[in-house]
Design a protein around this motif. Structure first.
Motif, PDB file in Angstrom:
ATOM      1  N   PHE A 346       0.827  -1.216   0.000  1.00 55.07           N
ATOM      2  CA  PHE A 346       0.000   0.000   0.000  1.00 55.07           C
ATOM      3  C   PHE A 346       0.848   1.247   0.000  1.00 55.07           C
ATOM      4  N   SER A 347       1.846   1.267   0.864  1.00 61.98           N
ATOM      5  CA  SER A 347       2.587   2.534   0.987  1.00 61.98           C
ATOM      6  C   SER A 347       3.423   2.809  -0.257  1.00 61.98           C
ATOM      7  N   ASN A 348       3.850   1.742  -0.938  1.00 60.78           N
ATOM      8  CA  ASN A 348       4.559   1.962  -2.196  1.00 60.78           C
ATOM      9  C   ASN A 348       3.684   2.690  -3.198  1.00 60.78           C
ATOM     10  N   VAL A 349       2.456   2.167  -3.356  1.00 61.47           N
ATOM     11  CA  VAL A 349       1.538   2.787  -4.324  1.00 61.47           C
ATOM     12  C   VAL A 349       1.160   4.186  -3.859  1.00 61.47           C
ATOM     13  N   ALA A 350       0.960   4.313  -2.551  1.00 58.43           N
ATOM     14  CA  ALA A 350       0.552   5.608  -2.012  1.00 58.43           C
ATOM     15  C   ALA A 350       1.588   6.667  -2.317  1.00 58.43           C
ATOM     16  N   GLY A 354       1.139  10.240  -4.229  1.00 57.52           N
ATOM     17  CA  GLY A 354       1.226  11.431  -3.386  1.00 57.52           C
ATOM     18  C   GLY A 354       0.355  11.346  -2.164  1.00 57.52           C
ATOM     19  N   LEU A 355       0.081  10.130  -1.706  1.00 53.57           N
ATOM     20  CA  LEU A 355      -0.741   9.953  -0.502  1.00 53.57           C
ATOM     21  C   LEU A 355       0.146   9.506   0.642  1.00 53.57           C
ATOM     22  N   LYS A 356      -0.359   9.655   1.832  1.00 57.43           N
ATOM     23  CA  LYS A 356       0.360   9.164   2.989  1.00 57.43           C
ATOM     24  C   LYS A 356      -0.508   8.115   3.661  1.00 57.43           C
TER      25      LYS A 356
END
Lengths: 568, 228
Positions: A346-350, A354-356
């Motif tokens: 998830f955090s990779n895609v985020a 530009g999401l956290k």
């Protein structure tokens, strides 16, 4: 007296005339415009429910009292026969809290929401609204809603809208109140009437869960079952006014995201070459505000062996606000390898979007009946699950469940699109084993792009449909629409009907029509009667004097005693 | 409370008729039969009027003032005068004086009008919770109508029943009768054409009715004099 005696024999003569009079009467009656010059507005009653026998909400529906305004709050007057009309814009929360807290008697309460909160308001849609005034109203509403939901209020509480009719009435009422007189039957003013029947218990409220499948392809035709990933959102809402609880964010945004993810993967899964090694299960559950009762029922109805094949479940809840932060709520410790892997995906895609994304761990206390997140129902059955939400803290019971303030205008389509892309992309990378690589499966402007107009149209529909589960019938158009939409993209769609169990009891009559009458006081009518009496007496004397002379008039008053003398 | 209001409005609408009957010599000569006959004539006349209105008038969607339609309405309104003529001349009354006859006819006429046009709206509307001035104004209108009806009956009896009246007064009588007979059209013009509000219209009606009553009274007593 003489006149009375003379007119008596003529009564028999009048009766035959009557029948023709009555027929003409009826003709005239049909011609007369039966127009009552009253204002009629739609109002929505505060929810009435019991939790384990303890009453909450507004316990009455019938309203028939004079109108009063906030001016009366300061006066230490008896308001037990007054309906207070309070616009949310100018609401003094401390007064309300005091009134409800001390259980002071009140005839009723009519809370006026700004007009742009009304379900008819179709303007300003599309752009999320962040003006400070709106945000202020929203904050007040959230607080007020919690206050009203958790109080036992022995008088009717209604929500209305500040349209022109109501505003002019309110202005009049304020002017009248400012004079210091309490509006009761003797001073006139406005009377508010809601002729609603006694609220009845909703007998065995049903909750409908809808599920749909996207079966994966078995590479070697082996007998072992494919693992399953579930994408779930709860679609129903709860709020102070059930007929106004449309819940655009909680959890309309989640439902929209599930539908869009189902649509995207159905395109991928329709081609045998791109069919993944995972089954996908899409679920739209009900009963979300009540400890995810529907999710629990749904999971228990699934086969035990099948349940064990669920690799993990992603629950989507409140992802529509325009902030750049999302939280991933889990019940297993973050050190868990599985959780770690999903979170990293998830955090990779985020990062690319530009999401956290943050990770929040909350242990489950089995003895506590409160289920704050949907994934906890999965976790209780030992299925790995997580909830993606913009909320950083677990909400309390009946909090953030799509109430009064959760409107379309506070929801940002773009951020839903982004969240959809986040979930879909990380899911796809996991399914196709592309983790850690920067490939864009659902790239914009490709045939697999997230479709903003699809999201918008579903969001608009959900934002216009109140979805409080006990008041949704089994074949509600919304449930049918969700079923049909899933059928278009997935297979083996079925709707599961369950009875909402547990401690909640609901009462009906959620919306009615408020009649506002301008009434005259009794004193006015008394004065009118006096005036009319003197008018008729003057007329009588005038006619007697002009036609018979003054002496006759005087003799009229002298005659009765002489008559009495005679009869005696 | 609202039934109370209904009674108030009913007293205002129908009270003056009763007071007029009991206060004037009409009650002493038992002219109720004449009044009732006049009321029956009124009923028949208004039925005929209804039929004529339904036949000749288009139903207008809007509340606009249409001169042609209003002219037609005024012409149909003259059926009233024909009815009054019938009531005054053709009905066989017990021998009561002309003086009482026209009053009884006018009274019956006005009472029937009030019952037909005002009782039903009053019953439906004034008992409701909503307060409006409309029903009180309507009651005042009924009073004005009573005065106008009696004036018209007086002028009619001068025109059709009295033979030896001063020649100079005849045109004045006809003009006055014409004015009184066209009052409904005048008020409807004020209401729709000039868009006057109801209180203003009612005030105008009350004022003109009093003026017309005074004029017809003067005319009547002027005609009375030479015959004496």
């Amino acid at each position: 007296m003489a006149n009375l005696q003379k007119s008596k024999p003529s009564i028999g003569f009048v009766i035959p005339v009557y029948s023709s009079v009555i027929t003409l009467f009826i003709i005239v009656m049909t011609c007369v415009e039966l127009c009552d010059a009253v204002t009629v507005v739609d109002v929505y009653r505060l929810v009435q429910y019991d939790v384990g026998g303890t009453p909450f909400g507004s316990r009455l529906a019938v309203l028939n009292h004079h109108a009063g305004s906030a001016v009366l709050f300061s006066a230490a007057a008896d308001l037990s026969r007054t309906v207070l009309i309070l616009p949310i814009r100018e609401l003094n929360l401390t007064f309300i809290r005091e009134y409800i807290g001390r259980r002071k008697p009140l005839g009723g309460l009519l809370l006026l929401l700004p007009l742009d909160f009304s379900p008819q308001d179709r303007e300003n849609i599309g752009e999320a609204d962040h003006s400070s005034a709106k945000q202020f109203v929203k904050g007040v509403l959230v607080e007020l809603e919690q206050l009203l939901i958790h109080a036992n209020i022995p008088y009717p509480v209604y929500f209305g809208f500040e349209d022109d009719d109501v505003n002019s009435v309110l202005a009049d009422v304020k002017r009248n109140d400012a004079t210091g007189q309490l509006a009761t039957a003797t001073t006139g003013g406005y009377k508010l009437v809601v002729a609603a029947p006694e609220p009845k218990k909703v007998a065995s409220p049903t909750i409908s869960n809808t599920q749909g499948w996207l079966p994966g392809s078995k590479a070697d035709g082996g007998s072992n079952q494919l693992p399953t990933i579930a994408i779930v959102a709860s679609y129903d809402t709860f709020g102070a006014a059930p007929a106004l609880s449309v819940g655009s964010d909680s959890s309309g945004s989640g439902v929209v995201a599930v539908l869009e993810i189902a649509r995207l993967f159905s395109i991928l899964y329709s081609n045998p070459k791109t069919r993944g090694r995972y089954n996908l299960l899409f679920g739209l559950t009900s009963g979300g505000p009540y400890n995810y009762n529907g999710t629990q029922k749904w999971l228990h109805s699934l086969d035990q062996r099948f349940r064990e094949t669920i690799d993990y479940a992603i629950c989507l809840n409140s992802i529509g606000s325009s902030s750049n932060e999302l939280w991933m709520h889990v019940s297993k410790p973050p050190e868990n390898a599985y959780i770690k892997q999903i979170f990293e995906g998830f955090s990779n895609v985020a990062e690319e979007l530009g999401l956290k994304v943050g990770l929040k761990h909350k242990k489950i206390n089995i003895s506590n009946p409160r289920v704050a997140w949907e994934h906890e129902q999965f976790s209780r059955l030992r299925v790995t699950a997580l909830t993606v939400s913009e909320l950083s803290v677990a909400p309390e019971l009946l909090e953030s469940t799509g109430g009064l303030s959760d409107k379309r205008k506070f929801v940002d389509e773009a951020s839903i699109s982004r969240s959809v892309k986040l979930v879909a992309e990380s899911l796809a990378r996991h399914i196709y084993g592309q983790e850690g690589k920067t490939i864009d499966i659902f790239a914009d402007n490709s045939s697999l792009a997230v479709n903003p107009s699809y999201i918008r149209s579903w969001l608009d529909l959900l934002s216009a449909t109140p979805r409080v589960a006990p008041f949704l019938s089994k074949n509600d158009p919304l449930i049918m629409a969700l079923k049909k939409e899933l059928t278009d993209h997935t297979v083996e769609v079925n709707v599961q009907q369950e009875v909402l169990d547990g401690i909640f009891t609901f009462y009906d009559s959620t919306s009615s029509r408020l009649h506002i009458y301008q009434v005259a006081s009794v004193t006015f009518d008394l004065l009118l009667l006096l005036g009319l009496g003197s008018y008729l007496i003057v007329l009588f004397s005038f006619l007697v004097i002009t036609t018979r002379g003054l002496d006759d008039l005087i003799s009229l008053f002298r005659r009765p005693p002489s008559r009495k003398m005679k009869t005696a | 409370m609202t039934v109370f209001h209904f009674f108030n409005c009913a007293i205002l609408t129908f009270g003056p008729h009763a007071v007029y009957y009991s206060a004037t010599p009409l009650s002493e000569y038992d002219t109720l039969g004449t009044s009732i006959k006049a009321a029956v004539v009124y009923l028949i006349t208004s039925l005929v009027k209804l039929v004529c209105l339904a036949t000749f008038l288009n139903v207008s969607e809007s509340d606009r003032f249409d001169p042609y339609q209003e002219l037609l309405k005024a012409l149909i309104g003259f059926i009233d005068v024909a009815g009054l003529y019938f009531a005054l001349t053709q009905l066989t009354h017990r021998n009561i004086s002309q003086n009482h006859k026209f009053q009884a006819v006018g009274l019956g006429w006005a009472f029937a009008d009030s019952v037909l046009h005002r009782l039903a709206p009053l019953w439906v509307g004034a008992r409701g919770l909503e307060f409006t001035w409309d029903y009180i104004l309507q009651g005042l209108e009924a009073n004005a109508n009573l005065v106008l009806s009696i004036s018209l009956a007086a002028l009619g009896s001068l025109m059709w029943l009295r033979k030896n009246k001063p020649k100079t007064l005849i045109p004045i009588i006809y003009v006055c009768a014409g004015i009184v007979a066209t009052m409904p059209s005048i008020t409807s013009y004020l209401r729709l054409g000039l868009e006057w509000h109801l209180p203003k219209v009612v005030g105008f009606e009350l004022f003109t009715s009093l003026v017309m009553a005074f004029i017809s009274w003067q005319l009547y007593s002027a005609c009375q004099r030479p015959s004496n």
